[in-house]
Scaffold this motif. Sequence first.
Motif, short mmCIF file in Angstrom:
data_model
loop_
_atom_site.label_atom_id
_atom_site.label_comp_id
_atom_site.label_asym_id
_atom_site.label_seq_id
_atom_site.Cartn_x
_atom_site.Cartn_y
_atom_site.Cartn_z
N ILE A 239 44.49 58.29 26.72
CA ILE A 239 44.94 57.79 28.02
C ILE A 239 45.45 56.35 27.89
O ILE A 239 46.52 56.00 28.40
CB ILE A 239 43.80 57.87 29.05
CG1 ILE A 239 43.49 59.34 29.38
CG2 ILE A 239 44.15 57.10 30.33
CD1 ILE A 239 42.14 59.54 30.05
N LYS A 240 44.69 55.52 27.21
CA LYS A 240 45.10 54.12 27.06
C LYS A 240 46.41 54.00 26.28
O LYS A 240 47.23 53.13 26.57
CB LYS A 240 43.98 53.33 26.36
CG LYS A 240 42.75 53.13 27.24
CD LYS A 240 41.67 52.37 26.50
CE LYS A 240 40.46 52.12 27.38
NZ LYS A 240 39.37 51.38 26.68
N ASP A 241 46.62 54.89 25.32
CA ASP A 241 47.86 54.87 24.53
C ASP A 241 49.06 55.31 25.36
O ASP A 241 50.16 54.77 25.21
CB ASP A 241 47.73 55.79 23.31
CG ASP A 241 46.84 55.20 22.22
OD1 ASP A 241 46.61 53.97 22.25
OD2 ASP A 241 46.36 55.97 21.37
N LYS A 242 48.87 56.31 26.23
CA LYS A 242 50.00 56.91 26.94
C LYS A 242 50.26 56.31 28.32
O LYS A 242 51.34 56.50 28.88
CB LYS A 242 49.78 58.42 27.08
CG LYS A 242 49.85 59.17 25.75
CD LYS A 242 49.74 60.67 25.95
CE LYS A 242 49.94 61.42 24.63
NZ LYS A 242 49.85 62.90 24.81
N ALA A 243 49.29 55.64 28.88
CA ALA A 243 49.44 55.10 30.24
C ALA A 243 50.50 54.00 30.29
O ALA A 243 50.67 53.24 29.34
CB ALA A 243 48.10 54.56 30.73
N ILE A 244 51.18 53.92 31.42
CA ILE A 244 52.08 52.80 31.68
C ILE A 244 51.26 51.53 31.82
O ILE A 244 51.63 50.47 31.32
CB ILE A 244 52.90 53.06 32.96
CG1 ILE A 244 53.86 54.24 32.74
CG2 ILE A 244 53.67 51.82 33.39
CD1 ILE A 244 54.55 54.70 34.02
N ASP A 245 50.13 51.66 32.50
CA ASP A 245 49.21 50.54 32.66
C ASP A 245 47.84 51.09 33.04
O ASP A 245 47.73 52.19 33.61
CB ASP A 245 49.71 49.59 33.76
CG ASP A 245 49.06 48.20 33.69
OD1 ASP A 245 48.29 47.95 32.75
OD2 ASP A 245 49.34 47.39 34.58
N TRP A 246 46.81 50.34 32.73
CA TRP A 246 45.44 50.72 33.12
C TRP A 246 44.58 49.46 33.19
O TRP A 246 44.90 48.44 32.57
CB TRP A 246 44.82 51.71 32.12
CG TRP A 246 44.73 51.20 30.71
CD1 TRP A 246 45.67 51.32 29.73
CD2 TRP A 246 43.64 50.47 30.14
NE1 TRP A 246 45.24 50.72 28.58
CE2 TRP A 246 44.00 50.19 28.80
CE3 TRP A 246 42.41 50.04 30.62
CZ2 TRP A 246 43.17 49.49 27.94
CZ3 TRP A 246 41.57 49.33 29.77
CH2 TRP A 246 41.95 49.07 28.44
N ALA A 247 43.52 49.56 33.96
CA ALA A 247 42.59 48.44 34.09
C ALA A 247 41.22 48.98 34.49
O ALA A 247 41.12 50.02 35.14
CB ALA A 247 43.08 47.43 35.12
N ILE A 248 40.18 48.25 34.10
CA ILE A 248 38.80 48.62 34.40
C ILE A 248 38.09 47.39 34.97
O ILE A 248 38.27 46.27 34.47
CB ILE A 248 38.06 49.11 33.14
CG1 ILE A 248 38.76 50.34 32.55
CG2 ILE A 248 36.60 49.42 33.45
CD1 ILE A 248 38.27 50.71 31.16
N ALA A 249 37.32 47.61 36.02
CA ALA A 249 36.56 46.52 36.64
C ALA A 249 35.21 47.07 37.10
O ALA A 249 34.95 48.28 37.01
CB ALA A 249 37.34 45.92 37.81
N HIS A 250 34.36 46.20 37.61
CA HIS A 250 33.06 46.65 38.08
C HIS A 250 32.53 45.77 39.19
O HIS A 250 33.07 44.68 39.46
CB HIS A 250 32.05 46.71 36.92
CG HIS A 250 31.71 45.37 36.33
ND1 HIS A 250 32.41 44.82 35.28
CD2 HIS A 250 30.75 44.47 36.66
CE1 HIS A 250 31.90 43.65 34.97
NE2 HIS A 250 30.89 43.40 35.79
N ALA A 251 31.49 46.23 39.86
CA ALA A 251 30.73 45.44 40.83
C ALA A 251 29.29 45.40 40.35
O ALA A 251 28.73 46.42 39.93
CB ALA A 251 30.82 46.04 42.23
N GLU A 252 28.70 44.22 40.41
CA GLU A 252 27.38 43.98 39.84
C GLU A 252 26.26 44.57 40.71
O GLU A 252 26.44 44.80 41.91
CB GLU A 252 27.15 42.48 39.69
CG GLU A 252 28.11 41.78 38.75
CD GLU A 252 27.78 42.04 37.29
OE1 GLU A 252 26.78 42.74 37.02
OE2 GLU A 252 28.51 41.53 36.42
N PRO A 253 25.07 44.77 40.11
CA PRO A 253 23.93 45.27 40.89
C PRO A 253 23.61 44.43 42.13
O PRO A 253 23.31 44.99 43.19
CB PRO A 253 22.78 45.23 39.88
CG PRO A 253 23.44 45.45 38.56
CD PRO A 253 24.75 44.71 38.66
N TYR A 254 23.71 43.10 42.02
CA TYR A 254 23.39 42.27 43.20
C TYR A 254 24.42 42.48 44.30
O TYR A 254 24.10 42.37 45.49
CB TYR A 254 23.27 40.80 42.82
CG TYR A 254 24.58 40.08 42.55
CD1 TYR A 254 25.29 39.50 43.60
CD2 TYR A 254 25.09 39.98 41.27
CE1 TYR A 254 26.49 38.85 43.36
CE2 TYR A 254 26.29 39.33 41.03
CZ TYR A 254 26.98 38.77 42.08
OH TYR A 254 28.17 38.12 41.84
#
Length: 210
Positions: free
Chosen positions: A66-81
């Motif tokens: 997926i990372k190789d073929k995608a035009i763009d990608w991003a990953i983020a998160h929200a913390e436990p607090y």
Amino acid sequence: MDWSLQLSLTPNDCNIVCGLDEAGRGPLAGPVFAAAVILPEGCVIEGLNDSKKLSEKRRNALCREIKDKAIDWAIAHAEPYEIDKINILNASMLAMKRAVLLLKVRPELLLVDGNVARDLPLPSLAVVKGDGKLPSVAAASILAKVARDEFCLDMDGLYPQYQFAKNKGYPTKDHRDLLKKYGPCPAHRQSFLRKILGEVNDSFQESIWS
């Protein structure tokens, strides 16, 4: 998984569609992760599916593709607090928003897994069980799941007594028993523990974050 449904949901004048999904709404510990993925229209990735229906080995292999073929990608998160402060649904939306804002390519439409799409920075459409129907959303579900599982390995190194590498923070019997034995750590979502441990008193909560 083919592109027919995704294309049917996309307006004719829309050329850049981004799939969004999260991983980790149910665990007792760790952040909730979200991924945003823009795939080229018609992109074929064999075996693409809801991440929960795939083995760990298959997810990891698909993640790389997926990372190789995608035009763009991003990953983020929200913390436990943040989960404790605004609840898990809002934290999931926050993680998705952060992932979208990390993209270098600006989407024209966001396709979101589930029945809620709010507080996002661009036009969005929620699709129930979209991770099993839409290629871009399925791709996002895989990236989010792999990223969160990798984070759980890091948590395991910091807090080995909770066996996060094994339970990924989910409320398994072993995890619940370990919580009762050791109490929570800073990686735990305090708002998720009340049924297991009861209310966490202020002095104890302050001590684990100091």
